[in-house]
Design an enzyme around this catalytic site. Structure first.
Site, PDB file in Angstrom:
ATOM      1  N   PRO A   6       0.824  -1.209   0.000  1.00 26.77           N
ATOM      2  CA  PRO A   6       0.000   0.000   0.000  1.00 26.77           C
ATOM      3  C   PRO A   6       0.859   1.261   0.000  1.00 26.77           C
ATOM      4  CG  PRO A   6      -0.210  -1.176   2.093  1.00 26.77           C
ATOM      5  CD  PRO A   6       0.787  -1.918   1.262  1.00 26.77           C
ATOM      6  N   GLU A   7       0.831   1.978  -1.092  1.00 25.56           N
ATOM      7  CA  GLU A   7       1.458   3.293  -1.154  1.00 25.56           C
ATOM      8  C   GLU A   7       0.312   4.315  -1.199  1.00 25.56           C
ATOM      9  OE1 GLU A   7       4.824   3.933  -3.644  1.00 25.56           O
ATOM     10  OE2 GLU A   7       5.557   1.886  -3.455  1.00 25.56           O
ATOM     11  N   LYS A  21       0.757   8.171   3.662  1.00 19.93           N
ATOM     12  CA  LYS A  21       0.258   6.805   3.800  1.00 19.93           C
ATOM     13  C   LYS A  21      -0.461   6.574   5.127  1.00 19.93           C
ATOM     14  CE  LYS A  21       4.493   5.453   2.557  1.00 19.93           C
ATOM     15  NZ  LYS A  21       5.647   4.577   2.222  1.00 19.93           N
ATOM     16  N   ARG A  76       1.454  -9.561   7.292  1.00 20.10           N
ATOM     17  CA  ARG A  76       2.807  -9.415   7.834  1.00 20.10           C
ATOM     18  C   ARG A  76       2.888  -8.513   9.055  1.00 20.10           C
ATOM     19  NH1 ARG A  76       7.037  -8.399   3.123  1.00 20.10           N
ATOM     20  NH2 ARG A  76       8.366  -8.228   4.955  1.00 20.10           N
ATOM     21  N   ARG A 123      16.448   0.569  -0.024  1.00 21.74           N
ATOM     22  CA  ARG A 123      15.421  -0.138  -0.785  1.00 21.74           C
ATOM     23  C   ARG A 123      15.946  -0.559  -2.154  1.00 21.74           C
ATOM     24  NH1 ARG A 123      10.337   0.789   1.174  1.00 21.74           N
ATOM     25  NH2 ARG A 123       9.877  -1.057  -0.063  1.00 21.74           N
TER      26      ARG A 123
END
Ligand SMILES: [Zn+2]
Length: 263
Positions: free
Chosen positions: A2-3, A60, A125, A253
């Site tokens: 989810p961005e 977010k 998660r 990242r």
């Protein structure tokens, strides 16, 4: 993952379906999921009997305000695999790199309404979390609507890699890994460049492409719908000029870029 576009879809779902319904109870079975010293009894007492009045989003972070004048604001963070569900409907069809399944053991936080419906966070998660009255001032301006001056301020004189700075939520809220790679690819900028070293023309170009990227991906249905994404893999080539893409870790990242047109 989810961005910003996914959280905006969750905001729209909550805004359309979760407002003005009396909260009967709260299930918060996972203490890890409650952040900032919150516990299950406190969040249940804070929300029970109230109604959500507005669904907002900064980057977010999803914010649900409550009524009563002094009602608390519920903050929801979705991490890597979090989905918002209202009465069994999801805000998005699916997320990249995670399951579309709806399993009871993935319910990390549930608000039960007096009418029998519920708002739930499903998160396999458990990298998301729930906050009460989060410090909204700790977030930079929202990336979907940041002004040119706001972006310039976010980059500042930083010597951090451009991509890392774009993803630093205290400076600019809402840019995740996929949006960062897509926007920098569209803008033709090397993600490793020092963030504060862009020329004024490059900052303008980045601003234009960042807003357009977020708007495009939101229209297409999510942060995984970028032009670069299908090529973001071993052997992938730039869809613009055919150059083999380069992969490295930037800002912690996995990052992909084109060594020909991104400089
Ligand atoms: Zn290229």
């Amino acid at each position: 993952v989810p961005e910003l576009p996914e959280v905006e879809a969750y905001r729209a779902l909550a805004g359309a379906r979760a407002l003005d319904r009396a909260v009967a109870s709260v299930d918060a079975p996972d203490a890890w999921y409650l952040k900032g010293g919150l516990d299950a009894a406190v969040v249940a007492a804070a929300l029970s009997g109230r109604r959500f009045t507005e669904a907002r989003r900064i980057g977010k972070l999803l914010l649900l305000d409550t009524d009563g004048g002094d009602g608390p604001t519920l903050g929801l963070r979705f991490g890597m695999t979090g989905r918002l569900m209202v009465d069994g409907d999801a805000g998005v069809d699916g997320l990249l790199y995670t399951s579309k399944a709806d399993r009871p053991e993935w319910d990390r936080f549930t608000v039960r309404f007096a009418d029998g419906g519920r708002l739930r966070m499903q998160d396999p998660r458990r990298l998301g979390g729930v906050l009460l009255d989060p410090e909204e001032g700790l977030l930079g301006p929202d990336a979907a609507s940041v002004t040119l001056a706001g972006l310039r301020a976010a980059l500042g004189r930083s010597t951090s890699p451009l991509k890392a700075r774009l993803m630093h939520q205290a400076h600019l809220a809402g840019v995740g890994n996929l949006i960062a790679d897509e926007a920098l690819w569209r803008a033709g900028l090397d993600p490793r460049r020092p963030a504060g070293g862009l020329t004024p023309a490059e900052v303008r170009r980045l601003h234009r492409h960042l807003l357009a990227t977020i708007a495009d991906l939101s229209t297409r249905g999510g942060s995984h719908m970028g032009d670069l994404l299908p090529h973001r893999r071993g052997g992938g080539a730039c869809p613009r000029d055919g150059t083999p893409l380069v992969r490295a870790t930037v800002g912690g990242r996995t990052t992909w870029w084109c060594p020909t047109h991104q400089d």
